[in-house]
Scaffold this motif. Structure first.
Motif, short mmCIF file in Angstrom:
data_model
loop_
_atom_site.label_atom_id
_atom_site.label_comp_id
_atom_site.label_asym_id
_atom_site.label_seq_id
_atom_site.Cartn_x
_atom_site.Cartn_y
_atom_site.Cartn_z
N LYS A 176 1.91 -1.26 -13.92
CA LYS A 176 1.48 -0.24 -12.78
C LYS A 176 0.20 -0.84 -12.24
O LYS A 176 -0.47 -1.88 -12.54
N LYS A 177 -0.19 -0.29 -10.92
CA LYS A 177 -1.44 -0.74 -10.26
C LYS A 177 -1.92 0.66 -9.73
O LYS A 177 -1.32 1.69 -9.48
N ALA A 194 3.51 8.50 -2.06
CA ALA A 194 2.78 9.53 -1.26
C ALA A 194 1.58 10.09 -2.15
O ALA A 194 1.62 10.25 -3.42
N CYS A 195 0.69 10.64 -1.32
CA CYS A 195 -0.29 11.16 -1.76
C CYS A 195 -0.06 12.70 -2.26
O CYS A 195 0.47 13.37 -1.63
N PRO A 196 -0.49 12.75 -3.41
CA PRO A 196 -0.20 14.23 -4.14
C PRO A 196 -0.97 15.34 -3.49
O PRO A 196 -0.77 16.78 -3.94
N VAL A 201 -22.03 3.78 -3.15
CA VAL A 201 -21.38 4.15 -3.90
C VAL A 201 -20.04 3.36 -4.19
O VAL A 201 -19.26 3.23 -3.27
N CYS A 202 -19.75 2.83 -5.19
CA CYS A 202 -18.40 2.07 -5.52
C CYS A 202 -17.30 3.02 -6.16
O CYS A 202 -17.63 3.80 -6.97
N PHE A 203 -15.99 2.99 -5.44
CA PHE A 203 -15.06 3.73 -6.05
C PHE A 203 -14.02 2.99 -6.60
O PHE A 203 -12.87 3.27 -6.46
N GLN A 204 -14.35 2.00 -7.38
CA GLN A 204 -13.24 1.32 -8.20
C GLN A 204 -13.22 2.00 -9.45
O GLN A 204 -13.68 2.77 -9.92
N PRO A 205 -11.76 1.53 -10.11
CA PRO A 205 -11.49 2.35 -11.46
C PRO A 205 -12.34 1.78 -12.57
O PRO A 205 -12.75 0.66 -12.20
N LEU A 237 -7.44 8.14 -5.86
CA LEU A 237 -6.89 7.17 -6.68
C LEU A 237 -5.59 7.34 -7.26
O LEU A 237 -5.28 8.23 -8.00
N LEU A 238 -4.57 6.60 -6.66
CA LEU A 238 -3.09 6.90 -7.20
C LEU A 238 -2.84 5.75 -8.15
O LEU A 238 -3.15 4.61 -7.70
N ILE A 239 -1.69 6.06 -9.10
CA ILE A 239 -1.44 5.13 -9.78
C ILE A 239 0.13 5.02 -9.58
O ILE A 239 0.88 5.93 -9.58
N CYS A 240 0.65 3.83 -9.42
CA CYS A 240 2.02 3.55 -9.29
C CYS A 240 2.75 2.33 -9.93
O CYS A 240 1.92 1.63 -10.52
#
Length: 143
Positions: free
Chosen positions: A15-16, A36-38, A3-7, A25-28
């Motif tokens: 952004k990245k 920080a992971c929410p 299973v691929c977890f790519q966007p 998957l975090l966007i910053c």
């Protein structure tokens, strides 16, 4: 089965995407150094300064706090103190409900003490007030 977890699509300009070890998957911002992971049960801090992201786990008593002055988010340990100094603008902010609750209790006790003192002065000088009408001026404090 792999299973691929790519966007699905590329990140917006400036952004990245960063993947937390909990699979979030975090966007910053592309210039971000730490994020920080929410997720409530994760709370990891992902360090992006090196070649690949390294992860540190934040302490159990820490929360993500928002500064009331500059609205920046930072991590703060609420188990040790109630006032947090923002690392961005260096102003103090109250964090959590304990500070407000304790301050409310202090104000309530002081208010009850002042009401008790007022009632005591009124009852203590009641006989004097019946004999001399000028004591009412002392009650109001306008001598």
């Amino acid at each position: 089965m792999f299973v691929c977890f790519q966007p699905i699509k590329a990140a917006p300009p400036g952004k990245k995407y960063v993947r937390c070890p909990c699979n979030c998957l975090l966007i910053c911002r592309d210039r971000a150094v730490k994020i920080a992971c929410p997720r409530q049960n994760c709370g990891r801090i992902v360090n992006l300064s090196g070649g690949f992201p390294s992860v540190t786990v934040r302490s159990p008593g820490s929360i993500r706090a928002s500064c009331v002055h500059c609205q920046q988010i930072f991590i703060f340990d609420v188990s040790t103190r109630a006032l947090a100094r923002c690392p961005h603008c260096r102003n103090l902010s109250a964090v959590g409900t304990n500070y407000a609750k304790n301050r409310g209790h202090v104000c309530l006790i002081l208010g009850l003490l002042f009401i008790g003192a007022g009632v005591g002065v009124t009852v203590g000088t009641l006989e004097l007030a019946e004999q001399n009408g000028g004591i009412y001026v002392v009650w109001t404090g306008k001598i």
